[in-house]
Design a protein around this motif. Structure first.
Motif, PDB file in Angstrom:
ATOM      1  N   TYR A 109       0.833  -1.193   0.000  1.00 50.67           N
ATOM      2  CA  TYR A 109       0.000   0.000   0.000  1.00 50.67           C
ATOM      3  C   TYR A 109       0.875   1.254   0.000  1.00 50.67           C
ATOM      4  N   ARG A 120      -7.411   4.866   0.844  1.00 43.91           N
ATOM      5  CA  ARG A 120      -7.640   3.454   0.503  1.00 43.91           C
ATOM      6  C   ARG A 120      -6.690   2.558   1.282  1.00 43.91           C
ATOM      7  N   SER A 121      -5.445   2.992   1.425  1.00 41.97           N
ATOM      8  CA  SER A 121      -4.466   2.215   2.184  1.00 41.97           C
ATOM      9  C   SER A 121      -4.924   2.038   3.623  1.00 41.97           C
ATOM     10  N   ARG A 123      -8.031   2.246   4.736  1.00 39.52           N
ATOM     11  CA  ARG A 123      -9.274   1.480   4.751  1.00 39.52           C
ATOM     12  C   ARG A 123      -9.044  -0.003   4.496  1.00 39.52           C
ATOM     13  N   GLU A 124      -8.300  -0.319   3.440  1.00 37.52           N
ATOM     14  CA  GLU A 124      -8.150  -1.710   3.027  1.00 37.52           C
ATOM     15  C   GLU A 124      -6.991  -2.429   3.718  1.00 37.52           C
TER      16      GLU A 124
END
Length: 268
Positions: A109, A120-121, A123-124
């Motif tokens: 990420y 996004r990093s 979150r995921e």
């Protein structure tokens, strides 16, 4: 004012200009020394780094401008060695050690690509917890010098580039891991970069590291290098006077520069 820059990118990775154009701009702007630092290869993400075939051409171009400007401008061949990338093997004058990615669940990420990618990093890769990501980041940065044998640490708190209110940079849960990493690196003689790259891109208003971290670094006995993290030949010396002023305010009297092939301290 220190008129040198050792964190410089070209078209061989994610910079805008050729090696030749950057060297010409450095000469025009009155630099005394210029170091090129192409991104080492990260096979899982080749968009921003040098590929295997790029390295010999990159090195050859730097050697060409070194000869061209001999006696007028000192040119150095370096690399920015990413913690998650392949270790560069080509002969070079210096190495910057940096962290641009974090590995989580078998996925890399990015921490500095864009605000959307950073979210996004979080979150995921880190369950939606930004402080879990920042803690992992500083745990990783603490290992950079041991892994890369770098001459200086690039943008120590790069993880805050796209913060924009996601976490408090004075929160002990953020500062604690950062200070722990900083103290460990300084105990091993690490040199920190005062980096104006995010300022040049209009993303942040102050250099890396923050004033709080830079003061702590001085207290831990660190040495520093000033750099613009240049991706555009017009910004080779971008805000380095501001970086020097910040460093002086945090207690530093000198910064390291490469001169005649060796690192030495120069007054700020």
């Amino acid at each position: 004012m220190i008129r040198s820059n050792f964190h410089t990118h070209t078209q061989y990775c994610d910079g805008k200009d050729t090696v030749f154009a950057v060297a010409a701009a450095a000469a025009e702007q009155g630099l005394t020394a210029l170091g090129f630092s192409g991104h080492s290869t990260t096979p899982f993400d080749l968009r921003y780094c040098m590929g295997e075939a790029d390295v010999p051409r990159y090195a050859a171009d730097v050697e060409s401008v070194r000869a061209q400007y001999k006696g007028r401008l000192e040119i150095y061949l370096g690399v920015e060695d990413d913690f998650c990338g392949e270790r560069p093997t080509f002969a070079r004058d210096y190495t910057i050690g940096s962290v641009h990615y974090l590995l989580s669940g078998g996925v890399y990420y990015a921490v500095d690509e864009s605000e959307a990618e950073f979210k996004r990093s979080i979150r995921e890769g880190f369950g939606g917890d930004p402080l879990a990501l920042t803690c992992r980041y500083f745990e990783t940065v603490a290992q950079v010098q041991d892994k890369t044998r770098c001459d200086f640490i690039g943008h120590f708190d790069l993880v805050a580039k796209y913060n924009n209110g996601l976490f408090d940079e004075e929160d002990p849960r953020y500062l604690g891991p950062a200070l722990e990493a900083l103290e460990y690196l300084c105990s091993r003689g690490a040199v920190l970069e005062v980096n104006t790259g995010a300022m040049a891109r209009g993303v942040r208003s102050l250099p890396y590291p923050t004033r709080t971290l830079l003061r702590a670094a001085h207290g831990f006995g660190a040495s520093i290098v000033l750099s613009s993290d240049c991706h555009d030949k017009r910004k080779l010396l971008y805000a380095l006077d501001e970086a020097a002023a910040l460093a002086r305010d945090c207690g530093f009297q000198t910064a390291r520069v490469l001169a005649a092939g060796s690192w030495r301290e120069e007054p700020l």
